[in-house]
Design an enzyme around this catalytic site. Structure first.
Site, PDB file in Angstrom:
ATOM      1  N   SER A   1       1.506  -1.389   0.563  1.00 31.66           N
ATOM      2  CA  SER A   1       0.120  -0.074   0.350  1.00 31.66           C
ATOM      3  C   SER A   1       0.257   1.446  -0.211  1.00 31.66           C
ATOM      4  O   SER A   1       2.194   1.037  -0.136  1.00 31.66           O
ATOM      5  CB  SER A   1      -1.278   0.358   1.248  1.00 31.66           C
TER       6      SER A   1
ATOM      7  N   TYR B   1      -1.079  -1.014  10.633  1.00 28.69           N
ATOM      8  CA  TYR B   1      -1.702  -1.597   9.479  1.00 28.69           C
ATOM      9  C   TYR B   1      -0.188  -0.396   8.315  1.00 28.69           C
ATOM     10  O   TYR B   1       0.084  -1.488   7.496  1.00 28.69           O
ATOM     11  CB  TYR B   1      -2.705  -1.117   8.667  1.00 28.69           C
TER      12      TYR B   1
HETATM   13  N1  LIG Z   1      -8.953  -0.918  -0.630  1.00 28.51           N
HETATM   14  C1  LIG Z   1      -7.849  -0.119   0.330  1.00 28.51           C
HETATM   15  O1  LIG Z   1      -7.856   1.355   0.161  1.00 28.51           O
HETATM   16  C2  LIG Z   1      -6.607  -0.454  -0.037  1.00 28.51           C
HETATM   17  C3  LIG Z   1      -5.651   0.184   0.003  1.00 28.51           C
HETATM   18  C4  LIG Z   1      -4.003  -0.032  -0.120  1.00 28.51           C
HETATM   19  C5  LIG Z   1      -3.996  -1.776   0.018  1.00 28.51           C
HETATM   20  N2  LIG Z   1      -4.515  -2.357   0.204  1.00 28.51           N
HETATM   21  C6  LIG Z   1      -4.702  -3.594   0.291  1.00 28.51           C
HETATM   22  O2  LIG Z   1      -5.064  -4.787  -0.716  1.00 28.51           O
HETATM   23  C7  LIG Z   1      -5.641  -6.202  -0.318  1.00 28.51           C
HETATM   24  C8  LIG Z   1      -6.753  -6.332  -0.980  1.00 28.51           C
HETATM   25  O3  LIG Z   1      -7.819  -5.575   0.066  1.00 28.51           O
HETATM   26  P1  LIG Z   1      -9.073  -4.456  -0.363  1.00 28.51           P
HETATM   27  O4  LIG Z   1      -9.176  -3.441  -0.776  1.00 28.51           O
HETATM   28  O5  LIG Z   1      -9.621  -5.693  -2.196  1.00 28.51           O
HETATM   29  O6  LIG Z   1     -10.002  -5.789   0.576  1.00 28.51           O
HETATM   30  P2  LIG Z   1     -11.351  -6.245   1.261  1.00 28.51           P
HETATM   31  O7  LIG Z   1     -12.802  -6.462  -0.201  1.00 28.51           O
HETATM   32  O8  LIG Z   1     -11.593  -6.453   2.062  1.00 28.51           O
HETATM   33  O9  LIG Z   1      -9.901  -7.287   0.888  1.00 28.51           O
HETATM   34  C9  LIG Z   1      -9.658  -8.099   1.106  1.00 28.51           C
HETATM   35  C10 LIG Z   1      -9.476  -9.881   0.857  1.00 28.51           C
HETATM   36  O10 LIG Z   1      -8.508 -10.439   2.266  1.00 28.51           O
HETATM   37  C11 LIG Z   1      -9.176 -12.273   2.708  1.00 28.51           C
HETATM   38  N3  LIG Z   1      -8.701 -12.207   3.660  1.00 28.51           N
HETATM   39  C12 LIG Z   1      -8.132 -10.940   5.240  1.00 28.51           C
HETATM   40  N4  LIG Z   1      -7.994 -12.182   6.283  1.00 28.51           N
HETATM   41  C13 LIG Z   1      -7.787 -13.590   6.079  1.00 28.51           C
HETATM   42  C14 LIG Z   1      -8.047 -14.102   6.335  1.00 28.51           C
HETATM   43  N5  LIG Z   1      -7.156 -14.090   7.545  1.00 28.51           N
HETATM   44  N6  LIG Z   1      -7.521 -15.447   5.479  1.00 28.51           N
HETATM   45  C15 LIG Z   1      -7.919 -15.496   4.277  1.00 28.51           C
HETATM   46  N7  LIG Z   1      -8.052 -14.434   3.888  1.00 28.51           N
HETATM   47  C16 LIG Z   1      -8.036 -13.317   4.772  1.00 28.51           C
HETATM   48  C17 LIG Z   1     -10.339 -11.410   2.454  1.00 28.51           C
HETATM   49  O11 LIG Z   1     -10.823 -12.515   2.286  1.00 28.51           O
HETATM   50  P3  LIG Z   1     -11.968 -13.341   3.220  1.00 28.51           P
HETATM   51  O12 LIG Z   1     -13.426 -11.868   3.440  1.00 28.51           O
HETATM   52  O13 LIG Z   1     -13.362 -14.377   2.328  1.00 28.51           O
HETATM   53  O14 LIG Z   1     -11.556 -13.980   4.368  1.00 28.51           O
HETATM   54  C18 LIG Z   1     -11.228 -10.780   1.048  1.00 28.51           C
HETATM   55  O15 LIG Z   1     -10.236 -11.345  -0.175  1.00 28.51           O
HETATM   56  C19 LIG Z   1      -5.529  -6.226   1.510  1.00 28.51           C
HETATM   57  O16 LIG Z   1      -4.095  -6.955   1.639  1.00 28.51           O
HETATM   58  C20 LIG Z   1      -5.251  -3.987   1.728  1.00 28.51           C
HETATM   59  O17 LIG Z   1      -4.797  -3.985   2.785  1.00 28.51           O
HETATM   60  C21 LIG Z   1      -6.004  -1.985   0.004  1.00 28.51           C
END
Ligand SMILES: NC(=O)c1ccc[n+]([C@@H]2O[C@H](COP(=O)([O-])OP(=O)(O)OC[C@H]3O[C@@H](n4cnc5c(N)ncnc54)[C@H](OP(=O)(O)O)[C@@H]3O)[C@@H](O)[C@H]2O)c1
Length: 257
Positions: free
Chosen positions: A140, A153
């Site tokens: 990120s 985080y």
């Molecule tokens: N959205 C933002 O603003 C942003 C910005 C920068 C980076 N990111 C990064 O992008 C990545 C994806 O996030 P997102 O924004 O797409 O959010 P999201 O829609 O909440 O997706 C998170 C994913 O992680 C999985 N996950 C979480 N805990 C888990 C566990 N214990 N075991 C297995 N799977 C797990 C969830 O699956 P389940 O719920 O099915 O377990 C879900 O598929 C993350 O690493 C986040 O830090 C996000």
């Protein structure tokens, strides 16, 4: 065992958000998908969407909690010969470090750092041996800054960046053909906000855009979508960590839900 010429991708966090959207853009090159997350229903939905794009795909859904070492190791043992590993699973939490929940912090560290570390380690060994393969780790823009009000985080994402920067140099020294990339987005509209108890004070970008940008620039090491996020990264280089922390506190404090 995959067939000759077949390309296999394993993606954690495939049940929603950035992970799901990236997987949907890989159907041209990859024939075999391993979709990982905890929520089986949402993983099945990703599978359905993939099959709607290409009905000949071979798709396996693995519903597992990656906070547990043994689940990460089992995931590797059951799914070898991966050409592209995408470590996307992760989440955040908002609040003063002294006040947020320790159990949630530990779960975050286990997901964002430990699971990513274990899977990167296990798969890269095979990839180095074969001298081929690609790992995309989702960091990120947060990883370039100290992160008051989301300290844990930001620190987890700094770990991802530093780990990969080190490995990248090792691969270069070995003249390895194994590729490594880190995706460093700014705010993206996904379930992240709900999980982290934050509200983005400027509109998060669409996860479909982030996925398109990522797949298009997969040959890069740092994948930093959006001009304003690139500028933010530059700020992290120009100003002291102390100044950056003050700046980050300023905008994080407006993100409280
Ligand atoms: N959205 C933002 O603003 C942003 C910005 C920068 C980076 N990111 C990064 O992008 C990545 C994806 O996030 P997102 O924004 O797409 O959010 P999201 O829609 O909440 O997706 C998170 C994913 O992680 C999985 N996950 C979480 N805990 C888990 C566990 N214990 N075991 C297995 N799977 C797990 C969830 O699956 P389940 O719920 O099915 O377990 C879900 O598929 C993350 O690493 C986040 O830090 C996000």
């Amino acid at each position: 065992m995959k067939g000759i010429g077949f390309m296999k991708v394993l993606i954690t966090g495939a049940s929603s958000g950035i992970g799901r959207e990236i997987s949907l853009l890989l159907t041209d090159k990859y024939d075999e998908f391993v979709l990982v997350g905890r929520n089986n229903e949402r993983l099945e939905e990703t599978k359905k969407q993939l099959l709607e794009k290409k009905n000949t795909l071979n798709i396996k859904v693995v519903s597992t909690d990656l906070t547990k070492d043994e689940n990460c190791i089992a995931l590797y043992n059951d799914n070898k010969d991966v050409d592209l590993l995408i470590n996307d699973a992760g989440f955040g939490d908002f609040g003063f470090f002294a006040e947020t929940d320790l159990a949630k912090d530990i779960s975050m560290i286990n997901t964002n750092i430990k699971a990513l570390h274990i899977l990167t380690k296990l798969y890269i060994k095979d990839m180095v041996e074969k001298n081929s393969g690609h790992i995309l780790n989702i960091a990120s823009i947060a990883g370039f800054f100290p992160g008051p009000l989301m300290s844990t985080y930001y620190a987890t994402k700094a770990y991802v960046i530093r780990l990969c920067e080190g490995i990248r140099e090792e691969l270069r020294r070995k003249k390895s053909k194994v590729k490594l990339s880190i995706l460093c987005p700014g705010p993206v509209k996904t379930n992240f906000e709900k999980e982290a108890n934050v509200k983005f004070n400027f509109n998060g970008v669409d996860s479909k855009y982030i996925a398109r940008y990522t797949v298009k620039h997969l040959n890069r090491f740092y994948i930093v979508p959006q001009f304003k996020v690139k500028c933010a990264r530059l700020l992290s280089k120009l100003f002291s960590n102390k100044k950056c922390a003050k700046f980050v506190y300023g905008f994080q404090s407006q993100r409280k839900k």
